[in-house]
Design a protein around this motif. Structure first.
Motif, short mmCIF file in Angstrom:
data_model
loop_
_atom_site.label_atom_id
_atom_site.label_comp_id
_atom_site.label_asym_id
_atom_site.label_seq_id
_atom_site.Cartn_x
_atom_site.Cartn_y
_atom_site.Cartn_z
N VAL A 68 0.90 -1.09 -0.10
CA VAL A 68 -0.24 0.01 0.01
C VAL A 68 0.80 1.09 -0.18
O VAL A 68 1.81 1.38 0.85
CB VAL A 68 -0.76 0.02 1.20
CG1 VAL A 68 -1.59 1.51 1.28
CG2 VAL A 68 -1.75 -1.15 1.25
N GLU A 69 0.60 2.22 -0.86
CA GLU A 69 1.13 3.44 -0.92
C GLU A 69 0.03 4.42 -0.70
O GLU A 69 -0.98 4.36 -1.48
CB GLU A 69 1.97 3.88 -2.13
CG GLU A 69 3.29 2.86 -2.23
CD GLU A 69 3.67 2.97 -3.60
OE1 GLU A 69 4.12 4.27 -4.16
OE2 GLU A 69 4.37 2.10 -4.17
N ALA A 73 0.25 11.31 3.26
CA ALA A 73 0.09 10.43 4.63
C ALA A 73 -0.38 11.17 5.81
O ALA A 73 -0.63 10.83 6.68
CB ALA A 73 1.67 10.05 4.75
N GLU A 74 -0.79 12.69 5.44
CA GLU A 74 -1.28 13.44 6.32
C GLU A 74 -2.79 13.07 6.54
O GLU A 74 -3.32 13.49 7.22
CB GLU A 74 -1.12 14.97 6.07
CG GLU A 74 0.38 15.21 6.46
CD GLU A 74 0.41 16.71 6.05
OE1 GLU A 74 -0.41 17.64 6.24
OE2 GLU A 74 1.88 17.20 6.16
N ILE A 75 -3.28 12.47 5.47
CA ILE A 75 -4.93 12.28 5.27
C ILE A 75 -5.05 10.82 5.77
O ILE A 75 -6.21 10.56 6.68
CB ILE A 75 -5.23 12.30 3.86
CG1 ILE A 75 -4.86 13.65 3.21
CG2 ILE A 75 -6.80 12.01 3.75
CD1 ILE A 75 -5.94 14.77 4.11
N LYS A 91 -7.37 12.55 8.90
CA LYS A 91 -7.80 13.99 8.90
C LYS A 91 -8.59 14.12 7.65
O LYS A 91 -8.35 13.37 6.83
CB LYS A 91 -6.85 15.32 9.12
CG LYS A 91 -6.02 15.49 7.75
CD LYS A 91 -5.40 16.80 8.11
CE LYS A 91 -4.36 17.17 6.88
NZ LYS A 91 -3.59 18.20 7.01
N VAL A 92 -9.64 15.08 7.70
CA VAL A 92 -10.73 15.44 6.51
C VAL A 92 -9.62 15.72 5.39
O VAL A 92 -8.84 16.58 5.41
CB VAL A 92 -11.61 16.33 6.84
CG1 VAL A 92 -12.38 16.62 5.80
CG2 VAL A 92 -12.48 15.67 7.91
N ILE A 97 -4.92 6.07 -2.85
CA ILE A 97 -4.26 4.87 -2.40
C ILE A 97 -3.89 3.96 -3.70
O ILE A 97 -4.59 3.69 -4.65
CB ILE A 97 -5.23 4.10 -1.48
CG1 ILE A 97 -5.83 4.86 -0.56
CG2 ILE A 97 -4.77 2.64 -1.13
CD1 ILE A 97 -6.86 4.02 0.29
N LYS A 98 -2.53 3.75 -3.68
CA LYS A 98 -2.04 2.45 -4.68
C LYS A 98 -2.02 1.54 -3.91
O LYS A 98 -1.13 1.37 -2.95
CB LYS A 98 -0.68 3.00 -5.38
CG LYS A 98 -0.24 2.16 -6.22
CD LYS A 98 1.16 2.73 -6.63
CE LYS A 98 1.61 1.64 -7.80
NZ LYS A 98 3.06 1.97 -8.08
N LEU A 99 -2.77 0.35 -4.35
CA LEU A 99 -2.52 -0.85 -3.69
C LEU A 99 -2.30 -2.10 -4.67
O LEU A 99 -2.82 -1.93 -5.86
CB LEU A 99 -4.21 -1.11 -3.20
CG LEU A 99 -4.51 -2.62 -2.35
CD1 LEU A 99 -5.56 -2.32 -1.22
CD2 LEU A 99 -4.76 -3.55 -3.14
N THR A 100 -1.59 -2.78 -4.24
CA THR A 100 -0.83 -3.94 -5.22
C THR A 100 -1.06 -5.13 -4.26
O THR A 100 -0.89 -5.46 -3.33
CB THR A 100 0.57 -4.02 -5.27
OG1 THR A 100 0.86 -2.59 -5.82
CG2 THR A 100 1.12 -4.90 -6.31
#
Length: 118
Positions: A68-69, A73-75, A91-92, A97-100
Motif C-alpha cells: 500500500v502507498e 500521508a497526512e490524510i 484528517k479530513v 491509495i495505490k494498492l498492489t
C-alpha cells in the motif's frame, strides 16, 4: 396493589432491555469500526471514508504480500500489524491509495476522508 407494581416494574425492565438490545451491536452502522471494500469495485468510484472509521480491503491471498502507498500521508495511513489490509484516516481531505494485491494486480483508489462516523 403489590401485584400491579410488580407487573409494571417487570414490563419496564423488559422494555429497557429490549431497547438496549436494539441500539447496540455490530449491526448498527454507526457502531461498526470498519468499512470493508473489494479494491476492484472502488477503482472508478473511490471511497468516502468517515474520519471515525477504518477502511479494510478484501484480498485474495496473503495480506503480508500486499503493498500500500498513500499519496498524502497526512490524510490516511496503513494500520501495521492488522491481519487485514486496513487504512486509518488521520484528517479530513482527499488522497489516492495505490494498492498492489498479493497477486501483483495494482489498483489506484481515490479516497476522500469526511467528517463523522457514517
Amino acid at each position: 396493589m403489590r401485584k400491579s407494581l410488580i407487573a409494571t416494574m417487570s414490563i419496564a425492565v423488559m422494555a429497557a432491555t429490549g431497547l438496549a438490545a436494539c441500539s447496540s451491536g455490530p449491526s448498527s452502522a454507526t457502531n461498526e469500526k470498519f468499512i470493508t471494500k473489494d479494491p476492484a469495485s472502488v477503482v472508478e468510484t473511490g471511497v468516502k471514508l468517515p474520519e471515525q472509521r477504518d477502511l479494510e480491503f478484501k484480498l485474495d491471498g496473503s495480506v503480508s504480500k500486499a503493498k500500500v502507498e498513500i499519496a498524502d500521508a497526512e490524510i490516511a495511513e496503513q494500520v501495521k500489524g492488522s491481519k487485514n489490509l486496513r487504512i486509518h484516516p488521520k484528517k479530513v481531505g482527499e488522497t489516492t491509495i495505490k494498492l498492489t494485491d498479493p497477486n501483483g494486480k495494482e489498483y489506484q483508489i481515490p479516497l476522500e476522508v469526511v467528517e463523522g462516523n457514517n
